[in-house]
Design an enzyme around this catalytic site. Structure first.
Site, short mmCIF file in Angstrom:
data_model
loop_
_atom_site.label_atom_id
_atom_site.label_comp_id
_atom_site.label_asym_id
_atom_site.label_seq_id
_atom_site.Cartn_x
_atom_site.Cartn_y
_atom_site.Cartn_z
N ASP A 67 -12.66 83.42 -18.61
CA ASP A 67 -13.44 83.81 -19.04
C ASP A 67 -15.09 83.92 -19.62
O ASP A 67 -14.83 82.49 -20.17
CB ASP A 67 -12.51 85.19 -20.46
CG ASP A 67 -12.71 84.73 -22.11
OD1 ASP A 67 -12.71 83.34 -21.89
OD2 ASP A 67 -11.82 85.28 -22.33
N ASP A 136 -5.92 90.29 -32.78
CA ASP A 136 -5.65 91.08 -31.99
C ASP A 136 -5.08 91.49 -31.09
O ASP A 136 -4.35 92.32 -30.41
CB ASP A 136 -6.63 92.06 -31.97
CG ASP A 136 -7.34 91.67 -31.24
OD1 ASP A 136 -7.34 91.03 -30.33
OD2 ASP A 136 -8.28 92.50 -30.50
N HIS A 138 -5.06 90.10 -28.66
CA HIS A 138 -5.22 89.29 -26.61
C HIS A 138 -5.58 88.42 -26.43
O HIS A 138 -5.08 86.90 -27.16
CB HIS A 138 -6.96 90.02 -26.81
CG HIS A 138 -7.94 88.39 -27.37
ND1 HIS A 138 -9.26 89.47 -28.87
CD2 HIS A 138 -7.31 87.17 -27.91
CE1 HIS A 138 -9.47 87.47 -29.13
NE2 HIS A 138 -8.80 87.06 -28.31
N GLU A 143 -8.28 93.21 -24.73
CA GLU A 143 -7.71 93.83 -25.88
C GLU A 143 -6.82 94.07 -26.02
O GLU A 143 -6.23 95.12 -24.82
CB GLU A 143 -8.91 94.26 -26.47
CG GLU A 143 -9.84 92.81 -26.63
CD GLU A 143 -10.63 92.68 -28.11
OE1 GLU A 143 -9.40 92.35 -28.29
OE2 GLU A 143 -11.19 92.69 -27.81
P1 PGA Z 1 -9.64 80.70 -31.08
O1 PGA Z 1 -9.17 82.37 -30.34
O2 PGA Z 1 -8.44 79.72 -30.77
O3 PGA Z 1 -10.87 80.82 -31.39
O4 PGA Z 1 -8.62 81.38 -32.31
C1 PGA Z 1 -8.23 82.30 -29.62
C2 PGA Z 1 -8.46 83.63 -28.53
O5 PGA Z 1 -9.15 84.02 -28.96
O6 PGA Z 1 -7.84 83.35 -28.05
#
Ligand code: PGA
Length: 257
Positions: A67, A136, A138, A143
């Site tokens: 992304d 959450d 994702h 999401e």
């Molecule tokens: P993080 O994010 O590695 O900064 O915890 C994980 C994600 O959003 O996929």
């Protein structure tokens, strides 16, 4: 889905780098899907170390990131382009033309999504996709509520996700873009192998829901339960709320070691 629980984040990162390095040794022209965020930083550090030791060669590897934010200029230091340069690309022998991220600065975002999906297909699909997991649930920027059948598309980020990422934007929530381009769940599930990483106590609850809960659109990462070749690497903290899966991981470990 296979699960391994490592003693801490460093051990998890070493194991992840080892899985990637082995995949590249077995297939030097591997198509590797990459992730950003805090979690894979240690994995990239390990990959750079393996490269310097001559134990991994990226000369023929192609990469696709999950992304990119919409609306950040191409050289914005907060972009995922910049993140990848900083943590991996400039340290190893990946060919610049073989590294791909969605262009969140594109004039026609819909066309950019189609172009990205077509590029992945033209490369023969993704062999191994690295993933983190948001609090959450994702994966990529898919999401809760994201539909399984979607490909690369423009997504709107949830407030919780923007809050979690505000640390990269001087702690200012309003500075975090509201939209991103993300591979869809379908794009991710088409990868031949998935490698999901999670570390830290703040991931324990969502890891339990993703691994032991029902497969549900409310927890996008739960779809990994349906992938034929998914490996989940957790540190002890992220695994601390698991019950059934933990026992299974222990049995697998005993059987193999
Ligand atoms: P993080 O994010 O590695 O900064 O915890 C994980 C994600 O959003 O996929």
């Amino acid at each position: 889905m296979r699960l391994e629980i490592l003693k801490d984040e460093e051990a998890m990162s070493r194991r992840a780098a080892e899985v990637i390095a082995r995949a590249v040794r077995e297939k030097p022209d591997l198509v590797l899907g990459l992730a950003t965020g805090g979690t894979p930083v240690g994995t990239y550090r390990e990959l750079v170390r393996l490269y310097r030791e001559g134990r991994i060669d990226f000369a023929r590897v192609t990469t696709f990131n999950l992304d990119e934010y919409v609306g950040l200029e191409p050289h914005d230091p907060r972009s995922y382009h910049a993140y990848m340069e900083e943590h991996l690309f400039r340290h190893v022998n990946l060919r610049p033309e073989a590294t791909h991220l969605p262009d969140g600065w594109a004039e026609d975002l819909e066309a950019e999504c189609r172009r990205y999906e077509a590029l992945i297909e033209a490369a023969g699909g993704i062999d191994l996709q690295l993933l983190g997991i948001g609090r959450d649930g994702h994966i990529g920027f898919n999401e809760p509520g994201a539909r399984w059948e979607q490909g690369t598309r423009v997504v709107r980020l949830k407030p919780e996700t923007r809050q979690d990422n505000a640390r990269y934007f001087g702690g200012v929530l309003e500075a975090v873009p509201e939209r991103a381009i993300s591979m869809g769940i379908r794009t991710i599930m088409h990868a031949r192998r998935l490698l999901l990483l999670a570390a830290g106590p703040h991931k324990a609850e969502i890891v339990r829901r993703a691994i032991e809960g029902p497969v549900s659109r409310h927890v996008p990462a739960s779809i990994l339960q349906l992938h034929p070749d998914a490996l989940v690497l957790l540190d002890e903290c992220a695994a601390s709320q698991l019950t059934r899966a933990r026992a299974l991981a222990r049995r697998q470990e005993q059987a193999s070691g």
